[in-house]
Design a protein around this motif. Structure first.
Motif, PDB file in Angstrom:
ATOM      1  N   GLY A 414     -38.081  20.634  -8.045  1.00 42.86           N
ATOM      2  CA  GLY A 414     -38.625  19.347  -8.431  1.00 42.86           C
ATOM      3  C   GLY A 414     -37.511  18.339  -8.715  1.00 42.86           C
ATOM      4  N   SER A 415     -37.904  17.249  -9.382  1.00 47.82           N
ATOM      5  CA  SER A 415     -36.900  16.196  -9.654  1.00 47.82           C
ATOM      6  C   SER A 415     -35.810  16.720 -10.604  1.00 47.82           C
ATOM      7  N   GLU A 416     -36.204  17.607 -11.553  1.00 49.37           N
ATOM      8  CA  GLU A 416     -35.195  18.145 -12.475  1.00 49.37           C
ATOM      9  C   GLU A 416     -34.154  18.947 -11.716  1.00 49.37           C
ATOM     10  N   GLU A 417     -34.673  19.756 -10.744  1.00 52.94           N
ATOM     11  CA  GLU A 417     -33.723  20.556  -9.961  1.00 52.94           C
ATOM     12  C   GLU A 417     -32.839  19.657  -9.112  1.00 52.94           C
ATOM     13  N   LEU A 418     -33.450  18.543  -8.625  1.00 57.85           N
ATOM     14  CA  LEU A 418     -32.640  17.590  -7.837  1.00 57.85           C
ATOM     15  C   LEU A 418     -31.526  17.027  -8.740  1.00 57.85           C
ATOM     16  N   PRO A 428     -24.238  18.416  -0.388  1.00 62.11           N
ATOM     17  CA  PRO A 428     -25.139  17.275  -0.138  1.00 62.11           C
ATOM     18  C   PRO A 428     -26.303  17.638   0.783  1.00 62.11           C
ATOM     19  N   GLU A 429     -26.048  18.557   1.655  1.00 59.27           N
ATOM     20  CA  GLU A 429     -27.103  18.962   2.614  1.00 59.27           C
ATOM     21  C   GLU A 429     -28.321  19.469   1.836  1.00 59.27           C
ATOM     22  N   HIS A 430     -28.012  20.250   0.808  1.00 57.34           N
ATOM     23  CA  HIS A 430     -29.100  20.779   0.000  1.00 57.34           C
ATOM     24  C   HIS A 430     -29.756  19.698  -0.812  1.00 57.34           C
ATOM     25  N   ILE A 431     -28.920  18.825  -1.349  1.00 54.26           N
ATOM     26  CA  ILE A 431     -29.465  17.731  -2.165  1.00 54.26           C
ATOM     27  C   ILE A 431     -30.409  16.914  -1.294  1.00 54.26           C
ATOM     28  N   GLN A 432     -29.926  16.648  -0.086  1.00 56.82           N
ATOM     29  CA  GLN A 432     -30.718  15.844   0.842  1.00 56.82           C
ATOM     30  C   GLN A 432     -32.027  16.558   1.137  1.00 56.82           C
ATOM     31  N   ALA A 433     -31.947  17.870   1.387  1.00 54.98           N
ATOM     32  CA  ALA A 433     -33.135  18.650   1.708  1.00 54.98           C
ATOM     33  C   ALA A 433     -34.144  18.536   0.582  1.00 54.98           C
ATOM     34  N   ILE A 434     -33.653  18.655  -0.649  1.00 52.54           N
ATOM     35  CA  ILE A 434     -34.572  18.576  -1.791  1.00 52.54           C
ATOM     36  C   ILE A 434     -35.152  17.185  -1.892  1.00 52.54           C
ATOM     37  N   ALA A 436     -35.436  14.902   0.362  1.00 55.28           N
ATOM     38  CA  ALA A 436     -36.346  14.600   1.473  1.00 55.28           C
ATOM     39  C   ALA A 436     -37.691  15.260   1.245  1.00 55.28           C
ATOM     40  N   TRP A 437     -37.663  16.499   0.847  1.00 58.46           N
ATOM     41  CA  TRP A 437     -38.907  17.232   0.596  1.00 58.46           C
ATOM     42  C   TRP A 437     -39.721  16.547  -0.502  1.00 58.46           C
ATOM     43  N   LEU A 438     -39.028  16.151  -1.606  1.00 61.97           N
ATOM     44  CA  LEU A 438     -39.737  15.499  -2.702  1.00 61.97           C
ATOM     45  C   LEU A 438     -40.340  14.181  -2.249  1.00 61.97           C
ATOM     46  N   ALA A 439     -39.575  13.483  -1.342  1.00 65.64           N
ATOM     47  CA  ALA A 439     -40.069  12.210  -0.813  1.00 65.64           C
ATOM     48  C   ALA A 439     -41.351  12.419  -0.019  1.00 65.64           C
ATOM     49  N   THR A 440     -41.394  13.431   0.833  1.00 63.00           N
ATOM     50  CA  THR A 440     -42.600  13.662   1.643  1.00 63.00           C
ATOM     51  C   THR A 440     -43.758  14.046   0.740  1.00 63.00           C
ATOM     52  N   GLN A 441     -43.500  14.778  -0.320  1.00 64.36           N
ATOM     53  CA  GLN A 441     -44.574  15.250  -1.171  1.00 64.36           C
ATOM     54  C   GLN A 441     -45.217  14.131  -1.970  1.00 64.36           C
ATOM     55  N   LEU A 461     -35.176  24.332   2.334  1.00 60.71           N
ATOM     56  CA  LEU A 461     -35.528  24.296   0.917  1.00 60.71           C
ATOM     57  C   LEU A 461     -35.128  25.581   0.209  1.00 60.71           C
ATOM     58  N   LEU A 462     -35.382  26.690   0.863  1.00 61.59           N
ATOM     59  CA  LEU A 462     -35.030  27.979   0.262  1.00 61.59           C
ATOM     60  C   LEU A 462     -33.523  28.078   0.061  1.00 61.59           C
ATOM     61  N   ARG A 463     -32.771  27.595   1.008  1.00 61.36           N
ATOM     62  CA  ARG A 463     -31.319  27.628   0.888  1.00 61.36           C
ATOM     63  C   ARG A 463     -30.848  26.713  -0.265  1.00 61.36           C
ATOM     64  N   ALA A 464     -31.484  25.509  -0.297  1.00 64.15           N
ATOM     65  CA  ALA A 464     -31.109  24.567  -1.364  1.00 64.15           C
ATOM     66  C   ALA A 464     -31.401  25.176  -2.742  1.00 64.15           C
ATOM     67  N   GLY A 465     -32.577  25.787  -2.849  1.00 67.55           N
ATOM     68  CA  GLY A 465     -32.945  26.420  -4.137  1.00 67.55           C
ATOM     69  C   GLY A 465     -31.920  27.459  -4.543  1.00 67.55           C
ATOM     70  N   ALA A 466     -31.556  28.314  -3.588  1.00 67.61           N
ATOM     71  CA  ALA A 466     -30.570  29.358  -3.906  1.00 67.61           C
ATOM     72  C   ALA A 466     -29.250  28.744  -4.351  1.00 67.61           C
ATOM     73  N   ALA A 467     -28.874  27.644  -3.674  1.00 63.59           N
ATOM     74  CA  ALA A 467     -27.594  26.994  -4.010  1.00 63.59           C
ATOM     75  C   ALA A 467     -27.636  26.418  -5.428  1.00 63.59           C
ATOM     76  N   VAL A 468     -28.770  25.759  -5.757  1.00 66.99           N
ATOM     77  CA  VAL A 468     -28.888  25.177  -7.103  1.00 66.99           C
ATOM     78  C   VAL A 468     -28.795  26.284  -8.160  1.00 66.99           C
ATOM     79  N   ARG A 469     -29.533  27.356  -7.899  1.00 70.75           N
ATOM     80  CA  ARG A 469     -29.542  28.428  -8.883  1.00 70.75           C
ATOM     81  C   ARG A 469     -28.133  29.019  -9.070  1.00 70.75           C
ATOM     82  N   ALA A 470     -27.463  29.244  -7.950  1.00 75.78           N
ATOM     83  CA  ALA A 470     -26.114  29.822  -8.022  1.00 75.78           C
ATOM     84  C   ALA A 470     -25.173  28.898  -8.793  1.00 75.78           C
TER      85      ALA A 470
END
Lengths: 821, 124
Positions: A414-418, A428-434, A436-441, A461-470
């Motif tokens: 979500g926005s907090e994770e962003l 940035p690729e992950h940030i962008q992915a997140i 972009a996804w939030l924008a479409t939603q 999105l799955l990759r971005a999530g993993a990156a944020v968590r790591a």
């Protein structure tokens, strides 16, 4: 602290209060003890007392000397007893040098103090032979004291066996009644106010080190307690300052430790430590996890615990949704809405048919006919329409449920994770992915679109999530590591700092400094105030005793700079009253120095706190000229109004002066007989003494033992002594009455030694009319006037008359001479 | 026994008269011893042909010194008489003599009276 001194301090605190709040309490507390001072520092409500209980050491009553018995001590062999009147008054103990008079004084001193100032600090040789050579038994000194306000008296004894050292005997006390030994002043108190002043070395005591003289005079005033109070304040100040500095050093070290970490907790602590005053509550909140600074940490923790769905789960949900959508689309041919409307219309038409019955159609007005067949068809159609509507409804529900599942699964970012991703500098690729996804939603949320977009976006999105968590895990670990490193130091420092702040250590140090300053500034005045009674009395005494001296004592004060280090008694005098004063010691003669020493030491013995009401002076007339003796006599007379004054002297001038000045006194004559037998007899003024002797000689037992032949040759001689004593007194009075100053009177009397000259002076105020004296006595005084000629002849054995009549005439003549003057 | 010897004996007796007390004993002794000396000097002068008892004692001593043979130690008589006189006159609160001093003067007076009497007999 000495009560009088404490009183002065309290008074001064009221008169010139310290500027800083709370300092007054500290000064007062420091005057009591270090313990009271601590209490005053710790309890802001605590008010130290402004007065101390009157401590006469113990509360022993004042003591008066009743009698003294000495045996085997120094010049005294066989037991000798002297009785004193234990009330205010003057007693003169007269005796030649070597008569044993000083042994009496020293015996009393040794009894009270366990040593004797004449022998103290002397080589061993002096201390041998203090026991009398004519006495074989034990040496014993015993005195009886009257205790003020008590019916019992106290008896003090010291006893030595042969060969004992002088300082080896203990003081034994008896007959003290119910109060026991506490009824008698303590040794400490006796020593402090030493009631015996041995004047032999008096002048020399002024020549000692200035500090010693200061201590001797100021010792009883408790002035050292001012220094003690200052020391208590300093000790407390130094200790607290040390603690403050330790804390400050600790803070410096802590800041060092806290530098370099950007953890919000560390930053908060650092800022709290840099604030003035320190924000200890903020540091406490951080330690207890209540601080704002832990919000970010909580976000990191959430990021680190981010739940990311598996690819399979996400794909499966998406595929199920898409399948449901396909089915829905197919079912969309028979629109559920239309079917529901048709079913409704048919239900209402059937109802109308029930009402109207068979016939033409009431709705379409066409040829159609409503009949039972129509009714069966219509009912079948209604059931089909209902079923189709239910099917469509079910599909729509299924799509909605699946879309919700997919939505939930795909919303792990979500926005907090962003924000976290942006904060943690994720690729940035992950940030962008997140993003972009939030924008479409945010836009149209149709399930088909969700499914379609998710299909494309899921992998990134799955990759971005993993990156944020790591990234969150990594950051969190780093911060925890850094915090763990400093938290112990903070935990250790905080309670000390809190204690110091609670106790207001820094404020206390400031107040202590103020208190010290106040006391230091006040000390010289306090010292002067406290010494004032002694100084005033000393000046007064000197003034009384100086008679005819051209040196006047102007100032006696105590000076102490630098605490106890440089202390001295300042004495200034002037000469002939001319401007300017000089150090007294440098301009005074030996006689004046003795007077000065007496003036300085007497007041101390007369302080209200002194436990002994008796004052003993041993040989106070040292190098004093005759006028000073008059002064001394007056001083003794004045002191004797309040104290029991006992003066030992070998110098007859003091008795002469006391007698002449009409000062009431008791005389004790010490006579030394063979084998160290010392006799002490009460005597009266010389005139009375000789008259008593003459009378005594006429008592029957004396007449029997001595015999008339001897008496006839002795009694007139004794009568002549009485008359001569009376004449000397009357001649001096006559000279004084004629306005002759003391000095001139002395000179004239020194020349006119013979009775005839004294008589001429008495009768005619001139010494050269001796030939007229005998006739003038008869002329003026009648029968008793004949005594003059009778005793003069009789002293050479030429008296034939009645001895009783001679004594009577002599007595009457001396009385008349007394009246005349 | 001459009057002088008798007075000196009385003087010595006084020293042991406890009934008088310490100080008065000494004074009585001095008074008698002095009168003894005075009596002995007057007797010596009488023997030398001078009736001197009306003269002042110092004058009597001067006469004796002039008339008596030089072997007679008149100066010693003078010293002892002055010492005894001192005790028998009042000198402003002076302390009484010690027992030892009195004993010495008395002994000296006894010696001197014996000497004066011996000289008197010699002159006669």
């Amino acid at each position: 602290m000495n009560p009088s001194l404490l009183e002065l301090v309290a008074k001064k605190l009221t008169a010139t209060p310290p500027d800083v709040q709370g300092v007054r309490r500290l000064v007062l507390a420091s005057c009591h003890s270090a313990g009271v001072l601590q209490r005053a520092l710790e309890e802001s409500e605590f008010e130290p007392p402004t007065a101390a209980s009157r401590q006469k050491g113990s509360d022993a009553p004042d003591v008066w000397l009743s009698s003294l018995v000495i045996k085997g001590f120094r010049g005294i062999g066989a037991p000798m007893k002297v009785d004193f009147e234990p009330t205010p008054g003057l007693t003169l103990v007269l005796g030649r040098n070597g008569s044993g008079k000083s042994s009496v004084a020293e015996g009393l001193e040794t009894l009270l103090h366990g040593d004797c100032s004449r022998l103290k600090d002397k080589p061993a040789e002096w201390k041998k032979g203090w026991a009398n050579v004519h006495w074989d038994g034990a040496v014993e000194i015993e005195a009886e004291f009257r205790l003020e306000g008590q019916s019992e008296c106290a008896v003090a004894t010291r006893r030595w066996e042969s060969g004992d050292e002088i300082d080896s005997a203990d003081l034994e006390l008896r007959s003290l009644g119910s109060r026991g030994e506490s009824a008698f002043p303590s040794r400490d108190l006796l020593d402090k106010y030493r009631p015996i002043l041995s004047c032999g070395q008096l002048g020399r005591r002024l020549e000692r080190r200035p500090a010693d003289l200061y201590d001797e005079l100021a010792g009883v005033l408790g002035l050292h307690e001012l220094v003690d109070a200052q020391n208590a304040l300093r000790t407390e100040r130094v200790e607290r300052k040390r603690r403050c500095e330790q804390l400050e050093d600790g803070r410096g070290a802590l800041l060092e430790t806290l530098s370099g970490s950007e953890d919000a907790r560390v930053v908060t602590c650092r800022e709290a430590l840099l604030q003035q005053p320190w924000d200890l509550d903020a540091i406490g909140a951080v330690l207890e996890g209540r601080s704002d600074s832990t919000d970010e940490l909580n976000r990191l923790r959430l990021g680190a615990e981010l739940e990311i769905p598996s690819t399979q789960a996400l794909d499966q949900a998406r595929i199920e949704l898409q399948t449901a959508l396909v089915r829905q689309k197919a079912a969309d041919a028979s629109d559920a809405g239309e079917q529901r409307k048709l079913a409704k219309a048919l239900r209402e038409a059937l109802a109308l048919y029930e009402h109207m019955g068979e016939g033409p159609c009431s709705i379409c007005e066409s040829d159609g006919v409503w009949d039972e067949a129509w009714r069966s068809r219509a009912e079948a159609r209604m059931r089909d329409a209902d079923a189709a509507a239910a099917e469509a409804h079910k599909l729509a529900e299924e799509v909605r449920t699946l879309a919700t599942t997919v939505g939930e699964l795909s919303s792990f970012l979500g926005s907090e994770e962003l924000a976290l991703a942006q904060h943690l500098d994720v690729d940035p690729e992950h940030i962008q992915a997140i993003a972009a996804w939030l924008a479409t939603q945010k836009q149209d949320g149709s399930p088909s679109r969700l499914a379609a977009e998710l299909k494309d976006a899921a992998p990134s999105l799955l990759r971005a999530g993993a990156a944020v968590r790591a990234a969150a895990v990594k950051e969190l670990n780093q911060r925890e590591e850094g915090w763990r490193r400093v938290v112990d130091a903070v935990r250790q420092w905080l309670p000390r700092a809190r204690a110091a702040v609670t106790a207001d250590e820094a404020g206390a140090v400031e107040r202590l400094v103020e208190a010290e300053d106040w006391l230091k500034t006040a000390s010289s005045e306090l010292r002067a105030d406290r010494f004032a009674p002694i100084a005033q009395e000393a000046l007064k005494l000197f003034q009384e005793m100086r008679e005819n001296s051209n040196v006047s004592l102007r100032e006696v004060s105590l000076a102490a700079t630098g605490g106890r280090t440089r202390r001295r008694v300042q004495m200034r005098a002037d000469v002939d009253g001319e401007g300017g004063t000089y150090p007294a010691l440098s301009i005074m003669s030996q006689g004046e120095l003795n007077v000065l020493a007496l003036s300085l030491f007497l007041p101390r013995m007369m302080l209200a706190e002194a436990p002994c009401r008796f004052v003993v002076l041993d040989d106070p007339i040292q190098s004093m000229d005759p006028h000073k003796v008059d002064g001394l006599a007056r001083v003794l007379g004045r002191i004797a109004e309040r104290r029991q004054v006992i003066v030992f002297t070998h110098d007859p001038r003091l008795q002469e002066a006391i007698d002449r000045l009409g000062i009431a006194a008791t005389y004790l004559q010490v006579t030394r007989l063979p084998s160290s037998a010392v006799e002490v007899r009460r005597t009266s003024s010389p005139v009375e003494k000789y008259l008593e002797e003459a009378n005594r000689m006429l008592e029957p037992e004396v007449v029997r033992d001595v015999g008339d032949e001897k008496l006839r040759r002795i009694v007139p001689g004794i009568c002549r002594l009485a008359l001569e004593a009376a004449l000397q007194r009357s001649a001096r009075r006559r000279l004084h009455a004629d306005g002759k100053p003391s000095e001139e009177a002395d000179r004239i009397l020194a020349k006119a030694k013979a009775a005839i000259a004294l008589a001429s002076l008495t009768l005619f105020a001139r010494a050269d009319r001796g030939s007229e004296v005998a006739a003038e006595f008869v002329e003026r005084y009648g029968d008793c006037g004949r005594a003059y000629e009778d005793v003069n002849g009789g002293a050479h054995g030429n008296y034939d008359g009645a001895l009783k009549q001679l004594v009577r005439n002599t007595r009457n003549l001396t009385r008349r001479l007394e009246e005349k003057s | 026994m001459t009057a002088a010897s008798r007075l000196l004996r009385h003087a010595r007796e006084c020293l042991d008269l406890e009934v008088l007390g310490g100080e008065l004993r000494l004074r009585a002794c001095a008074l008698l011893a002095r009168q003894g000396l005075e009596s002995a000097v007057a007797a010596s002068l009488r023997e030398l042909g001078v009736e001197g008892c009306k003269l002042a004692f110092r004058t009597q001593l001067a006469c004796l010194r002039h008339l008596a043979p030089p072997t007679l130690r008149v100066r010693r008589v003078s010293y002892t008489w002055v010492a005894l006189s001192h005790v028998t006159h009042y000198h402003g609160y002076e302390m009484p003599p010690t027992a030892e001093a009195m004993e010495n003067w008395l002994t000296e007076a006894e010696v001197l009276v014996a000497m004066l009497q011996g000289a008197g007999h010699a002159a006669a």
